[in-house]
Design an enzyme around this catalytic site. Structure first.
Site: not given
Ligand code: NDP
Length: 252
Positions: A137, A151
């Site tokens: 990020s 974070y």
């Molecule tokens: P979402 O919340 O849409 O997706 C997060 C994903 O991570 C989901 O598929 C969730 O799956 C999975 N996840 C979270 N915790 C666990 C766990 N303990 N075990 C397995 N899977 C897990 O968020 P984003 O798509 O936005 O985030 C994806 C990445 O991008 C992250 O690392 C985030 O920090 C990063 N990011 C996002 C930004 C944004 O603005 N959206 C900006 C910068 C970075 P499930 O719930 O099915 O477990």
């Protein structure tokens, strides 16, 4: 560009950025392993991929991490690319009573899981001369939100992990890079406990904070991941790639 016969694990592919990455890899011929805790959401993404392996797994659980690597290699016979995308946000003050509980949860999800997955996947990726991409990020590069110490720290640590492991695995022919998004429209705020009004307020504020006055779609991040995973990026390792609509360079 194609990924025919390549085997790709994308953690956190039940929604948002991870789902877009998995769908794009699959459309380019890869065999993808989808990972998340939410079976229903994974099944929806699976419908958009070609014969994926779907694993309901929690990346904070060591047994689940072992299962992700072992089952992928058993099912597809090898592993070429690991995309460490699963992550969650947090807002917690260092002064709050829950500071340490939040810190442990965020570090386990956003950083420790990546370290353990990389540790277990590395021997397989060395065999295929593949590569690893970590989704970090812009908040790992600059403190843009004051109540987000856990974070921010997890993502800064992730960036240095990327560089450290890239240095070590270079002699094995394995590249390791990071993609650091700015604001992207996903469920991340909802999944971190923010209600609809708070989500809107945060996304509006972040949009205004970008030089281009826009928020990305998940596919824009997926495009960069695909490039870095491809042979076109064969000279790139240990790099941290920002895609943030000019969030970091916005002037007042
Ligand atoms: P979402 O919340 O849409 O997706 C997060 C994903 O991570 C989901 O598929 C969730 O799956 C999975 N996840 C979270 N915790 C666990 C766990 N303990 N075990 C397995 N899977 C897990 O968020 P984003 O798509 O936005 O985030 C994806 C990445 O991008 C992250 O690392 C985030 O920090 C990063 N990011 C996002 C930004 C944004 O603005 N959206 C900006 C910068 C970075 P499930 O719930 O099915 O477990």
């Amino acid at each position: 560009m194609n990924f025919n016969d390549k085997v790709v694990i994308v953690t956190g592919s039940s929604s948002g950025i991870g789902a877009a990455i998995a769908i794009e890899f699959s459309a380019l011929g890869a065999n993808v392993c989808l990972v998340g805790r939410n079976q229903k959401k994974l099944d929806e993404v699976a419908k958009k991929c070609n014969n994926p392996l779907v694993l309901v797994a929690d990346v904070t659980q060591d047994k689940d991490i072992q299962r992700i690597v072992n089952e992928t290699v058993r099912y597809f016979g090898k592993l070429d690319i690991l995309v460490n995308n699963a992550g969650m946000g947090s807002s917690a003050s260092i002064k709050s009573e829950t500071a340490m509980a939040v810190f442990d949860k965020i570090m386990n999800t956003n950083l420790r899981s990546v370290v353990y997955l990389t540790h277990l996947a590395a021997p397989h990726i060395i065999k295929t001369k593949g590569n690893i991409i970590n989704i970090s990020s812009v908040l790992g590069l600059r403190v843009l939100m004051a109540d987000s110490f856990a974070y921010n720290t997890s993502k800064a640590g992730l960036d240095h992990f990327t560089r450290s492991v890239a240095a070590e695995l270079a002699s094995d022919g394995v590249r390791v890079n990071s993609v650091n998004p700015g604001p992207v429209f996903t469920d991340i705020l909802e999944n971190s406990g923010a209600n609809e009004a708070i989500q809107k307020a945060i996304f509006d504020k972040m949009k205004q904070g970008t030089a281009l006055n826009r928020i990305s779609e998940p596919s824009e991040i997926a495009d960069l991941v695909i490039f870095l995973a491809s042979d076109k990026a064969r000279a790139i390792t240990g790099s941290v790639y920002v895609s943030d609509n000019g969030y970091l360079i916005k002037t007042a």
